[in-house]
Design a protein around this motif. Structure first.
Motif, short mmCIF file in Angstrom:
data_model
loop_
_atom_site.label_atom_id
_atom_site.label_comp_id
_atom_site.label_asym_id
_atom_site.label_seq_id
_atom_site.Cartn_x
_atom_site.Cartn_y
_atom_site.Cartn_z
N HIS A 183 3.69 8.82 -7.02
CA HIS A 183 4.38 7.87 -6.15
C HIS A 183 3.66 7.69 -4.81
CE1 HIS A 183 8.01 6.61 -8.23
NE2 HIS A 183 8.15 7.84 -8.71
N LEU A 184 2.77 8.60 -4.45
CA LEU A 184 2.02 8.45 -3.21
C LEU A 184 1.09 7.24 -3.25
CD1 LEU A 184 1.04 12.18 -2.49
CD2 LEU A 184 2.87 10.85 -1.42
N HIS A 185 0.79 6.75 -4.47
CA HIS A 185 -0.15 5.63 -4.61
C HIS A 185 0.56 4.30 -4.86
CE1 HIS A 185 -3.23 8.67 -4.68
NE2 HIS A 185 -2.74 9.22 -5.77
N THR A 186 1.88 4.29 -4.76
CA THR A 186 2.62 3.07 -5.08
C THR A 186 2.94 2.25 -3.83
OG1 THR A 186 4.69 4.33 -5.03
CG2 THR A 186 3.64 4.03 -7.18
N GLU A 187 1.90 1.99 -3.03
CA GLU A 187 2.10 1.09 -1.91
C GLU A 187 2.22 -0.34 -2.44
OE1 GLU A 187 -0.80 2.85 -2.13
OE2 GLU A 187 -0.84 4.34 -0.51
N ARG A 188 2.52 -1.24 -1.54
CA ARG A 188 2.62 -2.68 -1.85
C ARG A 188 3.73 -2.99 -2.85
NH1 ARG A 188 -1.27 -4.56 -4.61
NH2 ARG A 188 -1.93 -2.56 -5.46
N GLY A 189 4.72 -2.09 -2.94
CA GLY A 189 5.85 -2.36 -3.81
C GLY A 189 5.59 -2.15 -5.29
N VAL A 190 4.50 -1.48 -5.65
CA VAL A 190 4.21 -1.22 -7.06
C VAL A 190 5.29 -0.29 -7.64
CG1 VAL A 190 2.58 -0.16 -8.68
CG2 VAL A 190 1.73 -1.56 -6.79
#
Length: 238
Positions: free
Chosen positions: A93-100
Protein backbone atom coordinates in the motif's frame (compact mmCIF):
# COMPACT_ATOMS: atom_id res chain seq x y z
CA UNK A 1 40.21 -24.00 -5.93
CA UNK A 2 37.90 -23.67 -8.93
CA UNK A 3 35.39 -20.86 -8.94
CA UNK A 4 32.45 -21.07 -11.33
CA UNK A 5 31.75 -18.00 -13.48
CA UNK A 6 28.38 -17.39 -11.79
CA UNK A 7 30.00 -17.58 -8.34
CA UNK A 8 32.74 -15.17 -9.46
CA UNK A 9 30.08 -12.76 -10.74
CA UNK A 10 28.23 -12.86 -7.42
CA UNK A 11 31.41 -12.22 -5.41
CA UNK A 12 32.33 -9.37 -7.77
CA UNK A 13 28.93 -7.65 -7.43
CA UNK A 14 28.92 -7.95 -3.64
CA UNK A 15 32.50 -6.71 -3.38
CA UNK A 16 32.03 -3.72 -5.69
CA UNK A 17 28.81 -2.58 -4.03
CA UNK A 18 30.44 -2.85 -0.59
CA UNK A 19 33.44 -0.74 -1.72
CA UNK A 20 31.20 1.82 -3.43
CA UNK A 21 28.98 2.18 -0.37
CA UNK A 22 32.08 2.85 1.74
CA UNK A 23 33.11 5.62 -0.68
CA UNK A 24 29.61 7.09 -0.77
CA UNK A 25 29.47 7.17 3.03
CA UNK A 26 32.40 9.64 2.92
CA UNK A 27 30.40 11.86 0.55
CA UNK A 28 27.41 11.78 2.88
CA UNK A 29 29.49 12.67 5.95
CA UNK A 30 31.52 15.54 4.50
CA UNK A 31 28.63 16.98 2.46
CA UNK A 32 26.47 17.05 5.57
CA UNK A 33 29.11 19.05 7.42
CA UNK A 34 29.63 21.48 4.53
CA UNK A 35 25.93 22.13 3.96
CA UNK A 36 25.56 23.12 7.63
CA UNK A 37 28.41 25.62 7.37
CA UNK A 38 26.77 29.05 7.90
CA UNK A 39 29.65 30.85 6.17
CA UNK A 40 28.75 29.45 2.74
CA UNK A 41 26.55 31.42 0.38
CA UNK A 42 23.15 30.15 -0.79
CA UNK A 43 24.34 29.21 -4.29
CA UNK A 44 27.17 27.05 -2.92
CA UNK A 45 24.83 25.29 -0.50
CA UNK A 46 22.40 24.61 -3.35
CA UNK A 47 25.20 23.04 -5.39
CA UNK A 48 26.34 20.89 -2.46
CA UNK A 49 22.76 19.79 -1.89
CA UNK A 50 22.51 18.59 -5.50
CA UNK A 51 25.75 16.64 -5.05
CA UNK A 52 24.36 15.06 -1.86
CA UNK A 53 21.15 14.11 -3.70
CA UNK A 54 23.28 12.47 -6.39
CA UNK A 55 25.21 10.53 -3.76
CA UNK A 56 21.92 9.37 -2.23
CA UNK A 57 20.72 8.18 -5.65
CA UNK A 58 24.02 6.34 -6.18
CA UNK A 59 23.65 4.61 -2.79
CA UNK A 60 20.14 3.44 -3.71
CA UNK A 61 21.49 2.17 -7.02
CA UNK A 62 24.20 0.20 -5.21
CA UNK A 63 21.65 -1.35 -2.86
CA UNK A 64 19.48 -2.53 -5.76
CA UNK A 65 22.51 -3.75 -7.72
CA UNK A 66 23.60 -5.80 -4.72
CA UNK A 67 20.23 -7.55 -4.79
CA UNK A 68 21.16 -8.99 -8.21
CA UNK A 69 23.71 -11.24 -6.49
CA UNK A 70 22.46 -13.86 -4.05
CA UNK A 71 23.59 -13.53 -0.43
CA UNK A 72 26.23 -15.94 0.78
CA UNK A 73 23.63 -17.93 2.70
CA UNK A 74 19.88 -18.40 2.48
CA UNK A 75 17.25 -19.69 4.86
CA UNK A 76 14.93 -22.03 2.98
CA UNK A 77 11.62 -22.70 4.68
CA UNK A 78 7.99 -23.50 4.09
CA UNK A 79 5.98 -20.28 3.80
CA UNK A 80 2.17 -20.26 4.08
CA UNK A 81 1.21 -18.25 0.99
CA UNK A 82 -1.88 -16.53 2.43
CA UNK A 83 -0.19 -15.50 5.69
CA UNK A 84 2.88 -14.23 3.86
CA UNK A 85 0.79 -12.14 1.48
CA UNK A 86 -1.20 -10.68 4.37
CA UNK A 87 1.96 -9.50 6.13
CA UNK A 88 3.23 -7.88 2.91
CA UNK A 89 0.02 -6.03 2.03
CA UNK A 90 0.77 -2.93 4.21
CA UNK A 91 4.12 -2.55 2.39
CA UNK A 92 2.34 -2.84 -0.97
CA UNK A 93 0.00 0.00 0.00
CA UNK A 94 3.00 2.34 0.31
CA UNK A 95 3.14 2.40 -3.50
CA UNK A 96 -0.53 3.18 -4.11
CA UNK A 97 -0.24 6.91 -4.63
CA UNK A 98 -2.46 8.72 -7.14
CA UNK A 99 -5.52 6.83 -5.93
CA UNK A 100 -4.41 3.42 -7.23
CA UNK A 101 -6.63 0.72 -5.74
CA UNK A 102 -4.98 -2.49 -4.50
CA UNK A 103 -6.92 -5.76 -4.57
CA UNK A 104 -5.50 -8.89 -2.91
CA UNK A 105 -6.99 -12.37 -3.05
CA UNK A 106 -5.63 -15.83 -2.27
CA UNK A 107 -7.03 -19.20 -3.29
CA UNK A 108 -7.76 -21.26 -0.16
CA UNK A 109 -5.95 -24.52 0.57
CA UNK A 110 -2.72 -23.75 -1.26
CA UNK A 111 0.42 -25.72 -0.34
CA UNK A 112 3.20 -23.81 1.36
CA UNK A 113 5.77 -22.00 -0.76
CA UNK A 114 9.36 -23.26 -0.49
CA UNK A 115 11.60 -20.19 -0.53
CA UNK A 116 13.87 -17.77 1.28
CA UNK A 117 11.56 -15.20 2.88
CA UNK A 118 13.78 -12.13 2.45
CA UNK A 119 14.42 -12.74 -1.26
CA UNK A 120 10.77 -13.39 -1.99
CA UNK A 121 9.70 -10.28 -0.08
CA UNK A 122 12.05 -8.01 -2.07
CA UNK A 123 11.05 -9.54 -5.42
CA UNK A 124 7.31 -9.13 -4.83
CA UNK A 125 7.73 -5.56 -3.58
CA UNK A 126 9.60 -4.64 -6.78
CA UNK A 127 6.92 -6.19 -9.01
CA UNK A 128 4.03 -4.55 -7.13
CA UNK A 129 5.83 -1.20 -7.14
CA UNK A 130 6.28 -1.48 -10.90
CA UNK A 131 2.59 -2.32 -11.35
CA UNK A 132 1.47 0.64 -9.23
CA UNK A 133 3.68 3.02 -11.19
CA UNK A 134 2.36 1.64 -14.49
CA UNK A 135 -1.30 2.04 -13.50
CA UNK A 136 -3.05 5.34 -14.23
CA UNK A 137 -4.40 7.60 -11.50
CA UNK A 138 -7.34 5.85 -9.80
CA UNK A 139 -6.34 2.63 -11.59
CA UNK A 140 -6.25 -0.87 -10.14
CA UNK A 141 -3.52 -3.34 -9.20
CA UNK A 142 -4.71 -6.86 -8.44
CA UNK A 143 -2.62 -9.50 -6.66
CA UNK A 144 -3.98 -13.03 -6.86
CA UNK A 145 -2.39 -16.26 -5.63
CA UNK A 146 -3.47 -19.53 -7.24
CA UNK A 147 -2.27 -23.07 -7.76
CA UNK A 148 -0.48 -23.74 -11.05
CA UNK A 149 -0.84 -27.21 -12.52
CA UNK A 150 1.25 -26.94 -15.70
CA UNK A 151 4.96 -27.89 -15.79
CA UNK A 152 7.32 -24.94 -15.35
CA UNK A 153 10.60 -24.47 -17.19
CA UNK A 154 13.06 -22.41 -15.19
CA UNK A 155 16.52 -20.99 -15.80
CA UNK A 156 17.56 -21.08 -12.19
CA UNK A 157 21.24 -21.62 -11.43
CA UNK A 158 20.26 -23.73 -8.46
CA UNK A 159 16.96 -25.45 -7.94
CA UNK A 160 15.57 -24.94 -4.47
CA UNK A 161 14.00 -28.37 -4.44
CA UNK A 162 12.17 -30.87 -6.60
CA UNK A 163 8.75 -29.22 -6.41
CA UNK A 164 5.69 -31.34 -5.75
CA UNK A 165 3.54 -28.49 -7.06
CA UNK A 166 3.70 -24.87 -8.17
CA UNK A 167 2.04 -21.68 -7.01
CA UNK A 168 1.37 -18.62 -9.21
CA UNK A 169 1.39 -15.10 -7.76
CA UNK A 170 -0.23 -12.88 -10.39
CA UNK A 171 0.29 -9.11 -10.26
CA UNK A 172 -1.98 -7.32 -12.75
CA UNK A 173 -2.09 -3.58 -13.44
CA UNK A 174 -4.52 -1.48 -15.47
CA UNK A 175 -1.87 0.51 -17.32
CA UNK A 176 -1.48 1.13 -21.03
CA UNK A 177 0.40 -2.14 -21.54
CA UNK A 178 3.86 -3.00 -22.81
CA UNK A 179 4.43 -2.83 -26.58
CA UNK A 180 5.31 -6.19 -28.13
CA UNK A 181 8.70 -4.92 -29.31
CA UNK A 182 9.68 -4.09 -25.70
CA UNK A 183 8.61 -7.27 -23.91
CA UNK A 184 11.98 -8.92 -24.58
CA UNK A 185 13.78 -5.95 -22.97
CA UNK A 186 11.62 -5.34 -19.93
CA UNK A 187 13.82 -7.42 -17.57
CA UNK A 188 17.12 -6.02 -18.84
CA UNK A 189 19.11 -4.07 -16.22
CA UNK A 190 18.73 -0.27 -16.54
CA UNK A 191 15.96 -0.53 -19.16
CA UNK A 192 12.89 1.52 -18.28
CA UNK A 193 9.79 2.77 -20.07
CA UNK A 194 9.10 5.29 -17.29
CA UNK A 195 9.87 8.94 -17.99
CA UNK A 196 11.03 9.67 -14.45
CA UNK A 197 14.38 11.24 -13.61
CA UNK A 198 14.85 8.85 -10.65
CA UNK A 199 13.86 5.66 -12.49
CA UNK A 200 16.83 3.28 -12.42
CA UNK A 201 15.40 0.47 -14.52
CA UNK A 202 16.52 -2.17 -12.02
CA UNK A 203 13.32 -3.21 -10.24
CA UNK A 204 12.22 -5.96 -12.62
CA UNK A 205 15.81 -7.14 -13.15
CA UNK A 206 16.22 -7.54 -9.40
CA UNK A 207 12.86 -9.34 -9.13
CA UNK A 208 13.71 -11.78 -11.93
CA UNK A 209 17.13 -12.56 -10.47
CA UNK A 210 15.71 -13.25 -7.02
CA UNK A 211 12.86 -15.42 -8.31
CA UNK A 212 15.29 -17.48 -10.40
CA UNK A 213 17.47 -17.93 -7.30
CA UNK A 214 14.38 -19.39 -5.62
CA UNK A 215 14.03 -21.94 -8.41
CA UNK A 216 11.06 -20.09 -9.91
CA UNK A 217 10.20 -18.13 -13.03
CA UNK A 218 8.33 -15.03 -14.18
CA UNK A 219 5.94 -14.91 -17.14
CA UNK A 220 4.64 -11.74 -18.76
CA UNK A 221 1.32 -11.14 -20.51
CA UNK A 222 0.42 -7.66 -21.71
CA UNK A 223 -2.20 -5.85 -23.76
CA UNK A 224 -3.59 -2.31 -23.59
CA UNK A 225 -5.27 -1.84 -20.22
CA UNK A 226 -3.94 -5.03 -18.64
CA UNK A 227 -0.45 -6.33 -17.87
CA UNK A 228 0.16 -9.40 -15.71
CA UNK A 229 3.43 -10.57 -14.20
CA UNK A 230 2.99 -14.22 -13.20
CA UNK A 231 5.49 -15.28 -10.54
CA UNK A 232 5.79 -19.08 -10.48
CA UNK A 233 7.25 -20.59 -7.31
CA UNK A 234 7.83 -24.16 -6.16
CA UNK A 235 5.59 -25.41 -3.38
CA UNK A 236 5.64 -28.23 -0.90
CA UNK A 237 2.47 -30.09 -0.14
CA UNK A 238 1.06 -29.44 3.33
Amino acid sequence: MRIEQSEFHDHLVRGLTHKMNNILSLFHGYLGLLIEDKRLDRETIAGLTRIRDGANAAARLMDRTKALAPPSSAVWRQIPAEDFLRTLTPAFHLHTERGVQLQVECEPGLPDLWADTSRLRVALKEIVKNACEASPANGTVKISVKSHSKPVRTHSRRAACRPTSWTAINVTDSGKGIPADLTSKIFQPFFSTKHKHDSMGLGLSVALGLIQQLGGAIRLQSRPGKTTFKVLLPSRAV
